[in-house]
Design an enzyme around this catalytic site. Sequence first.
Site, PDB file in Angstrom:
ATOM      1  N   CYS A  43     -42.383  26.728  -4.159  1.00 13.76           N
ATOM      2  CA  CYS A  43     -42.889  26.633  -5.538  1.00 13.76           C
ATOM      3  C   CYS A  43     -43.234  25.217  -5.978  1.00 13.76           C
ATOM      4  O   CYS A  43     -43.806  25.028  -7.047  1.00 13.76           O
ATOM      5  CB  CYS A  43     -41.886  27.252  -6.502  1.00 13.76           C
ATOM      6  SG  CYS A  43     -40.424  26.221  -6.757  1.00 13.76           S
ATOM      7  N   MET A 101     -32.661  17.354   4.278  1.00 18.01           N
ATOM      8  CA  MET A 101     -33.335  17.190   5.572  1.00 18.01           C
ATOM      9  C   MET A 101     -34.714  16.553   5.412  1.00 18.01           C
ATOM     10  O   MET A 101     -35.143  15.769   6.235  1.00 18.01           O
ATOM     11  CB  MET A 101     -33.467  18.551   6.241  1.00 18.01           C
ATOM     12  CG  MET A 101     -33.865  18.463   7.704  1.00 18.01           C
ATOM     13  SD  MET A 101     -33.642  20.030   8.510  1.00 18.01           S
ATOM     14  CE  MET A 101     -31.883  20.066   8.788  1.00 18.01           C
ATOM     15  N   PHE A 102     -35.404  16.895   4.286  1.00 20.01           N
ATOM     16  CA  PHE A 102     -36.736  16.324   4.063  1.00 20.01           C
ATOM     17  C   PHE A 102     -36.743  15.469   2.798  1.00 20.01           C
ATOM     18  O   PHE A 102     -37.763  15.261   2.183  1.00 20.01           O
ATOM     19  CB  PHE A 102     -37.765  17.457   3.958  1.00 20.01           C
ATOM     20  CG  PHE A 102     -37.688  18.395   5.123  1.00 20.01           C
ATOM     21  CD1 PHE A 102     -38.239  18.039   6.340  1.00 20.01           C
ATOM     22  CD2 PHE A 102     -37.031  19.610   5.010  1.00 20.01           C
ATOM     23  CE1 PHE A 102     -38.151  18.891   7.426  1.00 20.01           C
ATOM     24  CE2 PHE A 102     -36.946  20.468   6.093  1.00 20.01           C
ATOM     25  CZ  PHE A 102     -37.499  20.113   7.307  1.00 20.01           C
ATOM     26  N   SER A 103     -35.546  15.010   2.426  1.00 18.95           N
ATOM     27  CA  SER A 103     -35.417  14.312   1.148  1.00 18.95           C
ATOM     28  C   SER A 103     -35.611  12.815   1.287  1.00 18.95           C
ATOM     29  O   SER A 103     -35.579  12.097   0.298  1.00 18.95           O
ATOM     30  CB  SER A 103     -34.027  14.597   0.566  1.00 18.95           C
ATOM     31  OG  SER A 103     -33.052  14.081   1.456  1.00 18.95           O
ATOM     32  N   GLY A 104     -35.775  12.317   2.504  1.00 21.30           N
ATOM     33  CA  GLY A 104     -35.941  10.871   2.689  1.00 21.30           C
ATOM     34  C   GLY A 104     -34.625  10.125   2.774  1.00 21.30           C
ATOM     35  O   GLY A 104     -34.586   8.915   2.552  1.00 21.30           O
ATOM     36  N   ASP A 142     -25.156   7.916   9.566  1.00 19.21           N
ATOM     37  CA  ASP A 142     -26.187   8.910   9.233  1.00 19.21           C
ATOM     38  C   ASP A 142     -25.766  10.277   9.771  1.00 19.21           C
ATOM     39  O   ASP A 142     -25.019  10.376  10.736  1.00 19.21           O
ATOM     40  CB  ASP A 142     -27.536   8.489   9.829  1.00 19.21           C
ATOM     41  CG  ASP A 142     -28.703   9.244   9.193  1.00 19.21           C
ATOM     42  OD1 ASP A 142     -28.507   9.826   8.101  1.00 19.21           O
ATOM     43  OD2 ASP A 142     -29.802   9.243   9.772  1.00 19.21           O
ATOM     44  N   GLU A 143     -26.245  11.317   9.124  1.00 22.19           N
ATOM     45  CA  GLU A 143     -25.939  12.716   9.488  1.00 22.19           C
ATOM     46  C   GLU A 143     -24.428  12.963   9.479  1.00 22.19           C
ATOM     47  O   GLU A 143     -23.880  13.645  10.351  1.00 22.19           O
ATOM     48  CB  GLU A 143     -26.538  13.069  10.864  1.00 22.19           C
ATOM     49  CG  GLU A 143     -28.040  12.825  10.984  1.00 22.19           C
ATOM     50  CD  GLU A 143     -28.891  13.750  10.115  1.00 22.19           C
ATOM     51  OE1 GLU A 143     -28.341  14.716   9.534  1.00 22.19           O
ATOM     52  OE2 GLU A 143     -30.097  13.501  10.001  1.00 22.19           O
ATOM     53  N   CYS A 169     -35.718  29.614  -4.874  1.00 20.32           N
ATOM     54  CA  CYS A 169     -36.467  30.095  -3.704  1.00 20.32           C
ATOM     55  C   CYS A 169     -35.595  30.149  -2.446  1.00 20.32           C
ATOM     56  O   CYS A 169     -36.019  30.676  -1.425  1.00 20.32           O
ATOM     57  CB  CYS A 169     -37.691  29.209  -3.457  1.00 20.32           C
ATOM     58  SG  CYS A 169     -38.848  29.188  -4.843  1.00 20.32           S
TER      59      CYS A 169
HETATM   60 ZN    ZN Z   1     -38.794  26.795  -5.263  1.00 22.96          ZN
END
Ligand code: ZN
Length: 207
Positions: A133, A1-4, A73-74, A171
């Site tokens: 992290c 989603m935020f990976s470009g 896309d998507e 995480c």
């Molecule tokens: Zn992490």
Amino acid sequence: MFSGKSEELIRRVRRALIARRRVQVFKSALDDRYHGIGHVSSHDGTGVDAIPVRSSLEVAELVHPDAQVIAVDEAQFLDDGIVDVISALADRGARVIVAGIDMDFRGEPFGPMPRILALAEAVDKLHAICMVCGNSATRNQRLVNGEPAPYESPVVQVGGHESYEARCRRCHDVPSAGRYQIDLLTALQAEPAEARVLTIDSLRKRA
Ligand code: ZN
């Protein structure tokens, strides 16, 4: 989603347009939260025109017979039929560029993406940065009122109040699966290596 990934799709589409290829861009109509319908846009606000589709059938119906480059896309939101549609397009000589999220909020394969990944000639797995992290992030953490969403919540939450952030494997937190991880750790410490594959299988069934 935020990976470009949308940025990367747009970059490739732009290059195809510069090369004067006949290009068509589709995107799942489900993804209209950040982007105006009819546009594939990236987080940096740049974009290209796209045809919103609700199903693989619509892609098959709307694709131009002369299209040389087809981008989707998507793709994770589309039905399994998209695999056959894009395979047929690639078979007839079109270049097909697909962008999508490979794992859902649970960290499990998302919709038709596993089959698309298997059939693709080339795969680029783009990573975001873990919001906790700072390591390389491969997963999307779903948060509801700031808390990790439970495993049992639906894969596609329509009109929900949830938010997402990029996280690494360590995480990433899915509450019901947490019990499984603790079970697995205990089992791995208690059993010899040969029994581990079996243990993982049986725990998966229980989880
Ligand atoms: Zn992490």
